[in-house]
Design a protein around this motif. Structure first.
Motif, PDB file in Angstrom:
ATOM      1  N   MET A  37       2.376  -3.090   0.103  1.00 39.56           N
ATOM      2  CA  MET A  37       1.926  -3.230   1.495  1.00 39.56           C
ATOM      3  C   MET A  37       1.902  -4.699   1.866  1.00 39.56           C
ATOM      4  SD  MET A  37      -1.423  -1.718   3.449  1.00 39.56           S
ATOM      5  CE  MET A  37      -0.601  -0.206   3.936  1.00 39.56           C
ATOM      6  N   TRP A  38       2.374  -4.960   3.092  1.00 38.48           N
ATOM      7  CA  TRP A  38       2.334  -6.325   3.628  1.00 38.48           C
ATOM      8  C   TRP A  38       1.051  -6.495   4.419  1.00 38.48           C
ATOM      9  CZ3 TRP A  38       5.395 -10.533   2.857  1.00 38.48           C
ATOM     10  CH2 TRP A  38       5.205 -11.619   3.706  1.00 38.48           C
ATOM     11  N   LEU A  39       0.332  -7.565   4.120  1.00 42.75           N
ATOM     12  CA  LEU A  39      -0.897  -7.894   4.844  1.00 42.75           C
ATOM     13  C   LEU A  39      -0.564  -8.863   5.967  1.00 42.75           C
ATOM     14  CD1 LEU A  39      -3.250  -8.434   1.761  1.00 42.75           C
ATOM     15  CD2 LEU A  39      -3.037  -6.380   3.174  1.00 42.75           C
ATOM     16  N   ALA A  40      -1.104  -8.625   7.144  1.00 44.43           N
ATOM     17  CA  ALA A  40      -0.832  -9.501   8.281  1.00 44.43           C
ATOM     18  C   ALA A  40      -1.158 -10.943   7.922  1.00 44.43           C
ATOM     19  CB  ALA A  40      -1.671  -9.062   9.487  1.00 44.43           C
ATOM     20  N   GLU A  41      -0.186 -11.823   8.138  1.00 46.78           N
ATOM     21  CA  GLU A  41      -0.319 -13.249   7.825  1.00 46.78           C
ATOM     22  C   GLU A  41      -0.622 -13.477   6.345  1.00 46.78           C
ATOM     23  OE1 GLU A  41       0.412 -15.494  10.032  1.00 46.78           O
ATOM     24  OE2 GLU A  41       0.533 -14.138  11.750  1.00 46.78           O
ATOM     25  N   THR A  42      -0.377 -12.505   5.504  1.00 48.09           N
ATOM     26  CA  THR A  42      -0.744 -12.458   4.082  1.00 48.09           C
ATOM     27  C   THR A  42      -2.221 -12.793   3.883  1.00 48.09           C
ATOM     28  OG1 THR A  42      -0.174 -14.730   3.428  1.00 48.09           O
ATOM     29  CG2 THR A  42       1.618 -13.117   3.427  1.00 48.09           C
ATOM     30  N   ALA A  43      -3.027 -12.512   4.902  1.00 49.97           N
ATOM     31  CA  ALA A  43      -4.465 -12.815   4.827  1.00 49.97           C
ATOM     32  C   ALA A  43      -5.132 -11.838   3.876  1.00 49.97           C
ATOM     33  CB  ALA A  43      -5.095 -12.732   6.216  1.00 49.97           C
ATOM     34  N   VAL A  44      -5.911 -12.365   2.909  1.00 48.99           N
ATOM     35  CA  VAL A  44      -6.456 -11.508   1.860  1.00 48.99           C
ATOM     36  C   VAL A  44      -7.791 -12.026   1.367  1.00 48.99           C
ATOM     37  CG1 VAL A  44      -5.329 -12.725  -0.064  1.00 48.99           C
ATOM     38  CG2 VAL A  44      -5.807 -10.279  -0.260  1.00 48.99           C
ATOM     39  N   ASP A  45      -8.636 -11.117   0.959  1.00 45.99           N
ATOM     40  CA  ASP A  45      -9.840 -11.408   0.187  1.00 45.99           C
ATOM     41  C   ASP A  45     -10.008 -10.265  -0.808  1.00 45.99           C
ATOM     42  OD1 ASP A  45     -10.625  -9.340   1.829  1.00 45.99           O
ATOM     43  OD2 ASP A  45     -12.401 -10.340   2.626  1.00 45.99           O
ATOM     44  N   TYR A  46     -10.987 -10.399  -1.711  1.00 42.13           N
ATOM     45  CA  TYR A  46     -11.134  -9.387  -2.749  1.00 42.13           C
ATOM     46  C   TYR A  46     -11.593  -8.043  -2.175  1.00 42.13           C
ATOM     47  CZ  TYR A  46      -9.938 -12.223  -6.751  1.00 42.13           C
ATOM     48  OH  TYR A  46      -9.237 -12.962  -7.674  1.00 42.13           O
ATOM     49  N   GLY A  64      17.962 -10.561 -16.415  1.00 45.02           N
ATOM     50  CA  GLY A  64      18.639 -11.772 -15.995  1.00 45.02           C
ATOM     51  C   GLY A  64      18.019 -12.310 -14.716  1.00 45.02           C
ATOM     52  N   VAL A  65      18.865 -12.873 -13.860  1.00 46.77           N
ATOM     53  CA  VAL A  65      18.389 -13.410 -12.586  1.00 46.77           C
ATOM     54  C   VAL A  65      18.417 -12.299 -11.542  1.00 46.77           C
ATOM     55  CG1 VAL A  65      18.814 -15.068 -10.738  1.00 46.77           C
ATOM     56  CG2 VAL A  65      19.190 -15.734 -13.109  1.00 46.77           C
ATOM     57  N   CYS A  66      17.256 -11.989 -11.008  1.00 48.59           N
ATOM     58  CA  CYS A  66      17.126 -10.983  -9.958  1.00 48.59           C
ATOM     59  C   CYS A  66      16.706 -11.673  -8.664  1.00 48.59           C
ATOM     60  CB  CYS A  66      16.092  -9.928 -10.352  1.00 48.59           C
ATOM     61  SG  CYS A  66      16.515  -9.027 -11.854  1.00 48.59           S
ATOM     62  N   VAL A  67      17.235 -11.190  -7.549  1.00 49.12           N
ATOM     63  CA  VAL A  67      16.963 -11.817  -6.255  1.00 49.12           C
ATOM     64  C   VAL A  67      16.373 -10.785  -5.302  1.00 49.12           C
ATOM     65  CG1 VAL A  67      17.967 -12.980  -4.255  1.00 49.12           C
ATOM     66  CG2 VAL A  67      18.828 -13.478  -6.552  1.00 49.12           C
ATOM     67  N   THR A  68      15.286 -11.167  -4.639  1.00 49.86           N
ATOM     68  CA  THR A  68      14.697 -10.349  -3.582  1.00 49.86           C
ATOM     69  C   THR A  68      14.473 -11.219  -2.355  1.00 49.86           C
ATOM     70  OG1 THR A  68      13.592  -8.803  -5.074  1.00 49.86           O
ATOM     71  CG2 THR A  68      12.687  -9.005  -2.862  1.00 49.86           C
ATOM     72  N   VAL A  69      15.085 -10.819  -1.260  1.00 57.59           N
ATOM     73  CA  VAL A  69      14.844 -11.467   0.037  1.00 57.59           C
ATOM     74  C   VAL A  69      13.996 -10.506   0.858  1.00 57.59           C
ATOM     75  CG1 VAL A  69      15.890 -12.382   2.136  1.00 57.59           C
ATOM     76  CG2 VAL A  69      17.029 -12.710  -0.079  1.00 57.59           C
ATOM     77  N   HIS A  70      12.784 -10.926   1.204  1.00 57.27           N
ATOM     78  CA  HIS A  70      11.893 -10.046   1.976  1.00 57.27           C
ATOM     79  C   HIS A  70      11.829 -10.505   3.423  1.00 57.27           C
ATOM     80  CE1 HIS A  70       8.645  -7.178   2.650  1.00 57.27           C
ATOM     81  NE2 HIS A  70       8.153  -8.094   3.475  1.00 57.27           N
ATOM     82  N   GLY A  71      11.998  -9.537   4.322  1.00 60.34           N
ATOM     83  CA  GLY A  71      11.861  -9.804   5.754  1.00 60.34           C
ATOM     84  C   GLY A  71      10.636  -9.099   6.306  1.00 60.34           C
ATOM     85  N   HIS A  72       9.759  -9.874   6.913  1.00 60.55           N
ATOM     86  CA  HIS A  72       8.571  -9.315   7.586  1.00 60.55           C
ATOM     87  C   HIS A  72       8.936  -9.147   9.053  1.00 60.55           C
ATOM     88  CE1 HIS A  72       4.673  -8.862   9.375  1.00 60.55           C
ATOM     89  NE2 HIS A  72       4.602 -10.109   9.806  1.00 60.55           N
ATOM     90  N   PHE A  73       9.289  -7.919   9.429  1.00 61.52           N
ATOM     91  CA  PHE A  73       9.710  -7.629  10.810  1.00 61.52           C
ATOM     92  C   PHE A  73       8.500  -7.150  11.600  1.00 61.52           C
ATOM     93  CE2 PHE A  73      13.513  -7.196   8.259  1.00 61.52           C
ATOM     94  CZ  PHE A  73      14.490  -7.804   9.034  1.00 61.52           C
ATOM     95  N   TYR A  74       8.205  -7.877  12.664  1.00 64.21           N
ATOM     96  CA  TYR A  74       7.005  -7.525  13.423  1.00 64.21           C
ATOM     97  C   TYR A  74       7.088  -8.121  14.814  1.00 64.21           C
ATOM     98  CZ  TYR A  74       2.262  -7.911  15.187  1.00 64.21           C
ATOM     99  OH  TYR A  74       1.152  -7.854  16.005  1.00 64.21           O
ATOM    100  N   THR A  78       3.840  -0.413  14.869  1.00 64.26           N
ATOM    101  CA  THR A  78       3.965  -0.390  16.331  1.00 64.26           C
ATOM    102  C   THR A  78       5.390  -0.743  16.751  1.00 64.26           C
ATOM    103  OG1 THR A  78       3.101  -2.667  16.392  1.00 64.26           O
ATOM    104  CG2 THR A  78       1.537  -0.883  16.756  1.00 64.26           C
ATOM    105  N   LEU A  79       6.055  -1.626  16.007  1.00 67.03           N
ATOM    106  CA  LEU A  79       7.451  -1.947  16.284  1.00 67.03           C
ATOM    107  C   LEU A  79       8.353  -0.777  15.926  1.00 67.03           C
ATOM    108  CD1 LEU A  79       9.792  -3.814  17.034  1.00 67.03           C
ATOM    109  CD2 LEU A  79       9.618  -4.839  14.751  1.00 67.03           C
ATOM    110  N   MET A  80       8.077  -0.107  14.806  1.00 66.38           N
ATOM    111  CA  MET A  80       8.887   1.050  14.424  1.00 66.38           C
ATOM    112  C   MET A  80       8.779   2.158  15.473  1.00 66.38           C
ATOM    113  SD  MET A  80      10.826   1.012  11.724  1.00 66.38           S
ATOM    114  CE  MET A  80      10.899   2.483  10.691  1.00 66.38           C
ATOM    115  N   SER A  81       7.591   2.321  16.049  1.00 67.70           N
ATOM    116  CA  SER A  81       7.422   3.324  17.112  1.00 67.70           C
ATOM    117  C   SER A  81       8.321   2.990  18.299  1.00 67.70           C
ATOM    118  CB  SER A  81       5.963   3.394  17.558  1.00 67.70           C
ATOM    119  OG  SER A  81       5.143   3.847  16.509  1.00 67.70           O
ATOM    120  N   TRP A  82       8.413   1.708  18.625  1.00 63.15           N
ATOM    121  CA  TRP A  82       9.267   1.289  19.739  1.00 63.15           C
ATOM    122  C   TRP A  82      10.727   1.545  19.404  1.00 63.15           C
ATOM    123  CZ3 TRP A  82      13.360  -1.889  20.589  1.00 63.15           C
ATOM    124  CH2 TRP A  82      13.659  -2.185  21.924  1.00 63.15           C
TER     125      TRP A  82
END
Length: 923
Positions: free
Chosen positions: A180-189, A32-42, A107-111
């Motif tokens: 895995m979350w990529l910083a700024e979602t910056a990606v290449d192959y 059915g309808v599934c919902v995902t809210v993603h938070g990038h905490f940094y 680094t935030l989790m360490s703090w």
């Protein structure tokens, strides 16, 4: 809102309002309808490279620094998100991390682990609970370690960033990350290849990063006919974000990415490839990709979508496709700081949406990994060559004057030369690391990849174990120091590429200065190990980096003024210790930031306004293990005048002679003679108050000011007492009180209030008398229309309320052990503390007390209600209700109704919804 029945037939243990029908059972199917809210905490790393700690940041006031401020505004509120009733009372407390998909920068989790362990544990607990709810698929996903732009990293750095991110995640969450979350979602192959090689199953990207897609050949999912293998161009962000996509790592795609060519390009591979309809070979590696819904995610960050859970659900509902597919995912992603920091109190919107609004609509709250396990990718996607979510020019925001992030008429011409300069430094450090590292480490690059184990745990045992595994032979102490220095050099070489340094409009911003501080530390470490001096050439290259700020002009001046001046040597650490020892009594072993200080000798003498401290001190870095023994002499001349000298320890004999000579001169009571003797013995170099680390400097300044402030408090108090009648006369006639007299009243009353509050917290006197004193001050300040500026009293009262409540709830093994007589006194004390805070207009924050009470409400207080009600039913001969209530083991048997009611009314005072239970007791 949550409704609890108050009918007589419902006298049964009820679940906490934080638990709903949607969260009590595991979600086995994502249909059915599934919902995902993603938070990038940094948050960008802010630690001083020499202290491994964040120094006070005035712009974050009243918090110590921005990490602390955002923790107060965002990370903690999401761990304890309120659901409020229509009276504004707490009806439920939700751990939002249990329902949202999230990544938190290592680094935030360490703090958080170091400075807010309660929130840190709530985050870990949330992932465990989401694993239980979603068939083993937790909400947390990993992140590349320190937020570097992956397409701009060399291959070795790509591997290290991903390996560090995975290892850090595994050590915290106790499982391997699926995404895995990529910083700024910056990606290449090339980045995708490393992700696949390291076992990452999926990533999350912006819809604008896709170039084209098609149904997987031979598949028949979601009602799609797999025979249609034509590519659909979606380069303008038109990709359907309600399904996952499979991205195959075909050799030709890597070649196109290397040449910055789009998959739609026909002039490189020819039209035949562009229209290729064949399925890739069976063994072709791939990674799955989710594309978040761009318009809704943007509205969450910049519009009013989060103004209410109903509004949020309505906006998400607009994305639901009416094509009768068996499952579809509505996924959004935004900065986690949106929920509470950028948008105040929006964590409440999320909490109610997750636990009430979405389930009411029949939507399944899930995460990417769980959805993918139930709904494998049935479509293939090809990406644009090099992209990021926040730059329409690929990744030029972090290397060029592309216009993204600019503003205020400032140019961005500094970005390219800054990137080139740091790339130059990185490349120069590689052979230094390899050549010096081979002499100490069996495989220097493998050691770097596994150095995350040391970063996570710098205990002596763990560091010894790490060195034992990687050393080429048994290393002596000096060689161990060099090995750790080399690894730290590489750590700082990675940190200097943290994306924040380029994100904004000027190199001299704190983010740009921070990455230059990492570079400076890497330069210093390279010189210490090998003697290779690169700083001069580095600064020469920074001279080509233009600044928008006139006083800097170039990056070289930014480096000289803001970076070099912040560097710290072991001598400065020793000076910090020496001057601080004039005001603090240090034990034999102390920890100063990331240094261990061992006091081998110390003597202090005071004569008139002068104080002299002489000592012998051994300092050892917890990070590199470098150690040195110093002799110090610190002279306080009174006021703000200090003269401190440091030199390496020579011999016991010379140290004894130095100490005797200085204390001998001290007997003359001559400041000039004492300073001249210190210069003769130590040389011209000296340290003063301004050479202390900022934290300690602030503390000593406050100590030095205290005497003057005390005298001023006494003076204002005298003025207030002598003019009390005059002030009251002004008020009786509704005349404006002269500002001098009004200020005197506010200062005098504020001083009295703070003195009483401190004594009450320390329990140095009769608590009843002290609380009565504060209440009297509140009455007096009300009569005089004073507004007391006493933030410290606010903090004290908040702590006292929590402490008193904790004592009340934790006494004995449970509530049954509390005497109703003592209970009434304890509750009355808490109510008085809250009331006096209101009368003083302090704006007490009772969040933690609410959380403490709410946690006990259903484990301790409600059983008392049910036990008492059970006894009433039994005594009335209602055998049916009595039989149902047998599971309640006599709770409340020794309690009378007024005492139980008092406990519930305390909840009302704290702002917790207990109305249904009060109503039950009233029947």
């Amino acid at each position: 809102m949550i409704s609890l029945s108050t009918t007589q037939s419902d006298v049964l243990p009820l679940p906490s309002p934080t638990v709903t029908a949607a969260t009590q059972t595991s979600v086995t199917a994502a249909t059915g309808v599934c919902v995902t809210v993603h938070g990038h905490f940094y948050q960008p790393p802010r630690e001083n490279p020499y202290l491994d700690a964040i120094e006070r940041q005035a712009s974050a006031s009243p918090a110590h620094d921005w990490n602390e401020r955002i923790d107060i505004e965002c990370y903690r509120p999401n761990a304890f998100a309120r659901i409020l009733n229509d009276r504004g009372e707490v009806a439920g407390i939700v751990n939002n991390y249990e329902y949202m998909s999230f990544n938190i920068g290592p680094t935030l989790m360490s703090w958080l682990e170091r400075y807010d362990a309660e929130v840190y544990q709530r985050i870990l607990e949330a992932d465990r609970k989401s694993c239980q709810r979603l068939n083993g698929h937790g909400n947390a996903i990993a992140q590349v370690y320190n937020h570097i732009i992956m397409p701009l990293a060399n291959e070795r750095d790509k591997y290290t960033q991903i390996r560090w991110g995975i290892a850090d995640f595994r050590s915290r969450f106790g499982r391997d990350p699926e995404g895995m979350w990529l910083a700024e979602t910056a990606v290449d192959y090339a980045t995708l290849e490393v992700l696949v090689a390291e076992g990452i199953r999926f990533i999350v990207l912006a819809p604008s990063q896709a170039e084209r897609c098609r149904p997987l050949i031979g598949q028949n999912h979601e009602g799609e006919h797999g025979q249609n293998s034509e590519w659909h161009e979606v380069g303008g962000g038109q990709i359907d974000p309600t399904r996952p996509y499979r991205c195959y790592l075909k050799p030709e795609m890597r070649l196109m990415a290397d040449h910055q060519l789009s998959p739609l390009s026909t002039h490189y591979f020819g039209r035949q490839h562009s229209q290729n309809s064949e399925a890739p070979p069976a063994n072709t590696p791939y990674i799955d990709i989710f594309f978040y819904d761009g318009p809704i995610s943007r509205d969450m960050g910049f519009n009013d979508v989060l103004s209410s859970s109903h509004h949020l659900a309505g906006r998400l509902g607009q994305a639901v496709r009416g094509d009768h597919r068996p499952a579809q995912l509505i996924c959004v992603a935004t900065d986690g700081e949106t929920f509470g920091h950028h948008k105040n109190s929006t964590e409440k919107c999320l909490a109610y949406a997750f636990t009430e609004e979405f389930p009411r609509r029949g939507w399944t709250v899930t995460n990417f990994a769980h959805y993918l396990s139930q709904n494998p990718s049935a479509w293939e996607v090809e990406l644009k060559p090099v992209t990021a979510w926040s730059c329409s020019h690929g990744v030029d925001r972090w290397q060029d004057d592309c216009g993204c992030g600019g503003g205020g008429g400032w140019h961005l011409k500094w970005r390219r030369p800054l990137r080139d300069t740091l790339n130059w430094l990185r490349d120069r450090l590689i052979p230094i690391y390899e050549e010096a590292g081979r002499k100490l480490l069996s495989d220097p690059w493998k050691a770097r990849d596994e150095y995350i184990e040391v970063i996570r745990d710098r205990s002596a045992t763990n560091v010894d174990s790490f060195l034992q595994r990687h050393q080429v032979r048994e290393l002596d102490d000096a060689e161990q120091v060099d090995a750790l220095r080399l690894l730290e050099m590489q750590r700082h070489a990675l940190l200097m590429f943290t994306s924040c340094g380029w994100f904004f409009e000027e190199i001299s911003r704190p983010e740009g200065v921070q990455i230059l501080r990492y570079a400076a530390r890497a330069l210093e470490l390279a010189a210490e190990v090998t003697g290779v001096q690169l700083e001069k050439d580095f600064v020469a290259q920074l001279a080509l980096v233009p600044s928008n700020v006139e006083c800097f002009k170039t990056g070289a001046e930014v480096y000289r003024q803001l970076v070099v001046t912040a560097q710290i040597s072991l001598r400065q650490v020793a000076a910090h210790y020496a001057i601080s020892s004039l005001f603090a009594k240090f034990s034999r072993e102390e920890r100063l930031y990331c240094y261990q200080a061992e006091q081998e000798d110390f003597q202090i003498q005071r004569m008139g306004s002068m104080t002299l401290a002489v000592g012998q001190l051994q300092l050892t870095s917890e990070i590199t293990r470098e150690t040195e023994v110093f002799v110090f002499a610190a002279l306080h001349l009174g006021g703000w005048d200090f003269h401190c000298c440091i030199q390496p320890f020579g011999s016991r004999r010379s140290y004894t002679m130095l100490k005797e000579r200085l204390f001998g001169v001290m007997q003359e009571a001559s400041a000039s003679h004492a300073i001249l003797e210190m210069v003769r013995l130590f040389g011209d170099q000296s340290f003063s108050l301004r050479d202390l680390f900022a934290e300690e400097r602030h503390r000593i300044v406050q100590l030095l000011s205290q005497e003057n402030l005390t005298r001023l408090d006494q003076l204002y108090t005298q003025v207030y007492r002598e003019n009390y009648g005059v002030i009251m006369a002004f008020h009786r006639d509704d005349l404006q009180v002269p500002v001098e007299l009004q200020v005197a009243a506010e200062v005098a009353l504020g001083h009295r209030c703070l003195t009483a509050a401190k004594a009450l917290e320390l329990e140095t006197e009769d608590a009843e008398a002290l609380l009565a004193e504060i209440e009297a001050i509140a009455t007096e300040s009300g009569h005089l229309r004073c507004r007391l500026n006493v933030p410290e009293v606010k903090e004290i009262l908040e702590r006292l309320v929590w402490r008193s409540l904790d004592t009340l709830l934790q006494a004995g093994s449970g509530m049954d052990d509390r005497s109703p007589v003592n209970l009434e006194a304890d509750i009355r004390t808490i109510e008085r503390l809250i009331a006096v805070g209101d009368r003083l207009s302090l704006g007490l924050c009772l969040d933690r007390s609410q959380e403490l009470y709410f946690n006990s409400l259903y484990s301790q207080i409600v059983p008392l209600c049910l036990g008492w009600l059970q006894l009433q039913e039994v005594s009335a001969g209602d055998s049916v209700v009595a039989a149902v209530a047998l599971g309640i083991a006599g709770s409340g048997a020794g309690w009378d109704l007024p005492s139980i009611r008092q406990l519930l009314e305390l909840g009302q005072t704290l702002g917790v919804d207990v109305e249904c239970w009060l109503n039950q007791l009233s029947k």
